[in-house]
Write a protein that holds these residues in place. Sequence first.
Motif, PDB file in Angstrom:
ATOM      1  N   VAL A   1       0.846  -1.198   0.000  1.00 24.74           N
ATOM      2  CA  VAL A   1       0.000   0.000   0.000  1.00 24.74           C
ATOM      3  C   VAL A   1       0.879   1.246   0.000  1.00 24.74           C
ATOM      4  O   VAL A   1       1.858   1.331   0.749  1.00 24.74           O
ATOM      5  N   GLY A   2       0.516   2.232  -0.817  1.00 25.18           N
ATOM      6  CA  GLY A   2       1.262   3.481  -0.880  1.00 25.18           C
ATOM      7  C   GLY A   2       0.833   4.435   0.220  1.00 25.18           C
ATOM      8  O   GLY A   2      -0.366   4.646   0.444  1.00 25.18           O
ATOM      9  N   ILE A   3       1.812   5.022   0.908  1.00 23.70           N
ATOM     10  CA  ILE A   3       1.545   5.916   2.032  1.00 23.70           C
ATOM     11  C   ILE A   3       2.160   7.285   1.752  1.00 23.70           C
ATOM     12  O   ILE A   3       3.354   7.409   1.458  1.00 23.70           O
ATOM     13  N   ASP A   4       1.337   8.319   1.869  1.00 25.56           N
ATOM     14  CA  ASP A   4       1.744   9.707   1.654  1.00 25.56           C
ATOM     15  C   ASP A   4       2.259  10.269   2.981  1.00 25.56           C
ATOM     16  O   ASP A   4       1.531  10.286   3.975  1.00 25.56           O
ATOM     17  N   ALA A   5       3.514  10.722   3.005  1.00 28.78           N
ATOM     18  CA  ALA A   5       4.133  11.160   4.256  1.00 28.78           C
ATOM     19  C   ALA A   5       4.933  12.437   4.056  1.00 28.78           C
ATOM     20  O   ALA A   5       5.408  12.721   2.948  1.00 28.78           O
ATOM     21  N   VAL A   6       5.094  13.188   5.135  1.00 29.63           N
ATOM     22  CA  VAL A   6       5.867  14.428   5.110  1.00 29.63           C
ATOM     23  C   VAL A   6       6.805  14.449   6.311  1.00 29.63           C
ATOM     24  O   VAL A   6       6.385  14.140   7.436  1.00 29.63           O
ATOM     25  N   LEU A   7       8.065  14.803   6.060  1.00 29.09           N
ATOM     26  CA  LEU A   7       9.053  14.937   7.121  1.00 29.09           C
ATOM     27  C   LEU A   7       9.373  16.403   7.333  1.00 29.09           C
ATOM     28  O   LEU A   7       9.766  17.108   6.395  1.00 29.09           O
TER      29      LEU A   7
END
Length: 262
Positions: free
Chosen positions: A25-31
Amino acid sequence: MSDAIHDPVDQPPESRFWLTTADGVGIDAVLRRGARARTEAVILANGFTGTYRSPHTRAIAEALLPVGDVMTFDFRGHHGSGGRSTVGNEEIHDLEAVVVRLRELGYTSIAAVGFSMGAAVALRHAAIYGGITAVVSVSGPSRWYYRGTRRMRLLHIGIGRTFGRFVLRTFRKVRVTDRGWDSRPAEPREVAGELSPTPLLVVHGEADTYFPVSHATAIHDAAREPRELWIVPGMGHAERAVTPELGVRLRDWLSERIVRED
């Protein structure tokens, strides 16, 4: 396992990542990064229907930035991430994908701060995968299928009926699976004792309209040391209920447990 969408060499304050979980599953993330290079990181795991785009989540990330760089993300089925929400079951793979990416980036001390559904996921993830330096459970349920409040009864209608899932998809950008769990995963209260020696902080509001304080005490009572319980007067539920003052308390608690001296 993960590929950066935007991660230039000069390391800007925010970098966006597209992660892939172990089950595809693709997960959208921000650091969100601080001004200097660090090996400490904090993961924020939102509650059901939450998103890293929320001003409440962004405010919490800002409050915790002095502790370490902060990774926020959308669980499966939420907003820009792929797949469908399983409301706390398979989401442990989403959190593990975030941990793996942070380790690839060089972070060695990682704390997980979960809210509501995200709190349950953080507890289960730490018990099953390990490798977390500290866990904070905010407004978390102690057991599954709870319907003791009006809001939780409405939520069960939303996830359990076709029309409810349509409303969530249309108005909240959350896609929920129409399949039940093949088998019941261990409940947060059942895994809390397995976190030790990882420090656990359980935070709950006296005015929570989703889960009463008994959920927090059940998790805390099931855990072993080191553990801590904060029952916050007047506090409501999850991310929206985190005041600047509580953000400072969380920052200080985390700082004592994950920040390493140079």
